[in-house]
Design a protein around this motif. Structure first.
Motif, short mmCIF file in Angstrom:
data_model
loop_
_atom_site.label_atom_id
_atom_site.label_comp_id
_atom_site.label_asym_id
_atom_site.label_seq_id
_atom_site.Cartn_x
_atom_site.Cartn_y
_atom_site.Cartn_z
N TYR A 70 0.86 -1.20 -0.15
CA TYR A 70 0.23 -0.05 -0.02
C TYR A 70 1.07 1.30 0.04
O TYR A 70 0.57 2.40 -0.80
N SER A 71 1.85 1.13 0.68
CA SER A 71 2.65 2.56 0.78
C SER A 71 3.58 2.55 -0.43
O SER A 71 3.57 4.00 -0.93
N TYR A 72 3.77 1.61 -1.66
CA TYR A 72 4.43 1.91 -2.65
C TYR A 72 3.14 2.35 -3.63
O TYR A 72 3.58 3.29 -4.29
N VAL A 73 1.94 1.78 -3.57
CA VAL A 73 0.69 2.27 -4.33
C VAL A 73 0.49 3.78 -4.08
O VAL A 73 0.15 4.47 -4.86
N LEU A 74 0.48 4.10 -2.65
CA LEU A 74 0.22 5.56 -2.51
C LEU A 74 1.36 6.36 -2.98
O LEU A 74 0.90 7.45 -3.52
N GLY A 75 2.59 5.93 -2.99
CA GLY A 75 3.42 6.93 -3.63
C GLY A 75 3.30 6.89 -5.38
O GLY A 75 3.28 8.15 -5.92
N LEU A 76 2.83 5.78 -5.71
CA LEU A 76 2.51 5.64 -7.22
C LEU A 76 1.53 6.74 -7.60
O LEU A 76 1.04 7.62 -8.45
N TYR A 77 0.43 6.52 -6.72
CA TYR A 77 -0.94 7.38 -7.02
C TYR A 77 -0.53 8.83 -6.84
O TYR A 77 -1.05 9.62 -7.64
N LEU A 78 0.28 9.27 -5.61
CA LEU A 78 0.41 10.81 -5.56
C LEU A 78 1.17 11.36 -6.62
O LEU A 78 0.96 12.47 -6.91
N GLY A 79 2.06 10.49 -7.21
CA GLY A 79 3.00 11.08 -8.13
C GLY A 79 2.43 11.20 -9.50
O GLY A 79 2.04 12.23 -10.09
N ASP A 80 1.81 9.98 -10.07
CA ASP A 80 1.18 9.87 -11.44
C ASP A 80 0.05 9.13 -11.41
O ASP A 80 -0.20 8.27 -12.48
N GLY A 81 -0.87 9.11 -10.62
CA GLY A 81 -1.94 8.38 -10.61
C GLY A 81 -3.14 8.96 -10.35
O GLY A 81 -3.33 10.35 -10.13
N GLY A 146 -10.00 13.78 -5.32
CA GLY A 146 -10.98 14.84 -5.23
C GLY A 146 -11.10 15.55 -6.67
O GLY A 146 -10.31 15.02 -7.45
N PRO A 147 -12.00 16.53 -6.96
CA PRO A 147 -12.09 17.24 -8.19
C PRO A 147 -10.93 18.19 -8.57
O PRO A 147 -10.22 18.56 -7.63
N GLY A 148 -10.61 17.87 -9.84
CA GLY A 148 -9.25 18.65 -10.29
C GLY A 148 -8.14 17.87 -10.06
O GLY A 148 -7.75 16.84 -9.54
N LYS A 149 -7.03 18.80 -10.35
CA LYS A 149 -5.53 18.37 -10.36
C LYS A 149 -4.98 18.32 -8.83
O LYS A 149 -5.27 19.21 -8.00
N LYS A 150 -4.15 17.23 -8.42
CA LYS A 150 -3.90 17.16 -7.08
C LYS A 150 -3.00 18.35 -6.85
O LYS A 150 -3.08 18.55 -5.86
N TYR A 151 -2.18 19.02 -7.68
CA TYR A 151 -1.54 20.16 -7.30
C TYR A 151 -2.33 21.45 -6.94
O TYR A 151 -1.62 22.44 -6.46
N ARG A 152 -3.35 21.31 -7.40
CA ARG A 152 -4.30 22.46 -7.02
C ARG A 152 -5.21 22.30 -5.71
O ARG A 152 -5.91 23.43 -5.72
N ARG A 153 -4.78 21.43 -5.15
CA ARG A 153 -5.77 21.13 -3.99
C ARG A 153 -4.93 20.75 -2.81
O ARG A 153 -3.81 20.28 -3.00
N ARG A 154 -5.26 20.57 -1.62
CA ARG A 154 -4.49 20.33 -0.51
C ARG A 154 -4.41 18.89 -0.52
O ARG A 154 -5.36 18.19 -0.72
N VAL A 155 -3.29 18.41 -0.03
CA VAL A 155 -2.88 17.01 -0.21
C VAL A 155 -2.27 16.56 1.22
O VAL A 155 -1.12 17.10 1.42
N ALA A 156 -3.05 15.91 2.13
CA ALA A 156 -2.32 15.58 3.26
C ALA A 156 -2.92 14.08 3.71
O ALA A 156 -3.89 13.69 3.35
N LEU A 157 -1.78 13.30 4.55
CA LEU A 157 -2.08 11.97 4.66
C LEU A 157 -3.07 11.97 5.95
O LEU A 157 -2.95 12.82 6.87
N GLU A 158 -3.83 10.97 6.04
CA GLU A 158 -4.63 10.79 7.13
C GLU A 158 -3.85 10.19 8.15
O GLU A 158 -2.96 9.41 7.77
#
Length: 259
Positions: A70-81, A146-158
């Motif tokens: 999961y930690s690996y997939v999380l990195g993939l998702y945040l980067g280019d998913g 969420g809606p829109g590109k990730k870099y345009r919204r707040r991204v924080a881990l739970e």
């Protein structure tokens, strides 16, 4: 399109109700699999039967799951998913360059390790492969969706995601590098004893427009003792660079180049 009579349809549905698989019915009655599936769907709708698809989401049905994957997939998702979540269409997509077939396989294997039940397939695009896992429950595992590109919204881990990253920081770093990072080799020449010699030195880069995602990456680097610097692109602090020899050696031992 070939039409099948009422008798064939009734026979097919009776076989399905008695436990035969769609493939068995299709082979025995020479009826396409999709036709049988549609007949079954229409029968359920007429009877008012709703079907709840089975799933193995570890957030909805708490269970042990592969946190390292999961930690690996999380990195993939945040980067280019990204996640598509709308009526009748739900999937997680990771885009992988065709130059690195090992990365494509690693992404597919990690998705299956986290949730084995959803169907996973590859879709060939120009110069890259889209690895897709089909279930609405990826939004449970990635609340950053969420809606829109990730870099345009707040991204924080739970909190529960942070616990996983702290337990498996290298997998998280590896996922981010495999999606939006690279390992390159710089070189220079120097005259030594009257002879010009070439010197090569590797370094890692991570490039992402999101301040939040870059901060998650650098915090993970701090956890494992890797030193880094920020290289601005114009006025934008776009790149994270790892160039110190001992830090590159750590990255080589736990991440390595894309393959």
């Amino acid at each position: 399109m070939e039409q099948h009579g009422y008798a064939i349809r009734s026979h097919a549905l009776a076989m399905i109700r008695q436990g035969a698989s769609y493939a068995e019915v299709s082979n025995r009655l020479n009826v396409p699999h999709g036709t049988i599936s549609w007949w079954r769907h229409e029968e359920r709708r007429a009877l008012g039967i709703t079907i709840e698809r089975t799933h193995d989401c570890p957030r909805c049905c708490p269970r042990d799951f592969d946190r390292r994957a999961y930690s690996y997939v999380l990195g993939l998702y945040l980067g280019d998913g990204h996640i598509v979540s709308k009526p009748k269409q739900h999937h997680l997509s990771i885009f992988c360059c065709d130059s690195w077939p090992g990365l494509i396989t690693a992404a597919e294997d990690a998705m299956r390790a986290v949730m084995p039940l959803p169907r996973v397939r590859r879709r060939q695009l120009t110069g890259c492969t889209e690895v897709k896992s089909f279930t609405r429950h990826w939004t449970c595992l990635f609340p950053q969706h969420g809606p829109g590109k990730k870099y345009r919204r707040r991204v924080a881990l739970e909190a529960w995601q942070q616990d996983i990253v702290e337990a498996h920081p290298w997998e998280f770093i590896r996922g981010l590098i495999h999606s939006d990072g690279c390992r390159i080799v710089n070189w220079t020449t120097k005259v030594v004893g009257g002879e010009r010699k070439r010197y090569e030195y590797p370094r890692y880069f991570f490039s992402n427009k999101s301040d939040d995602i870059r901060a998650l990456f650098t915090e993970a680097l701090r956890m494992v003792g890797v030193r880094w610097t920020i290289l601005a692109r114009g006025a934008d602090p776009f790149n994270v660079s790892v160039a110190r020899k001992e830090s590159v050696a750590l990255m080589d031992a736990h991440v390595g180049a894309k393959y």
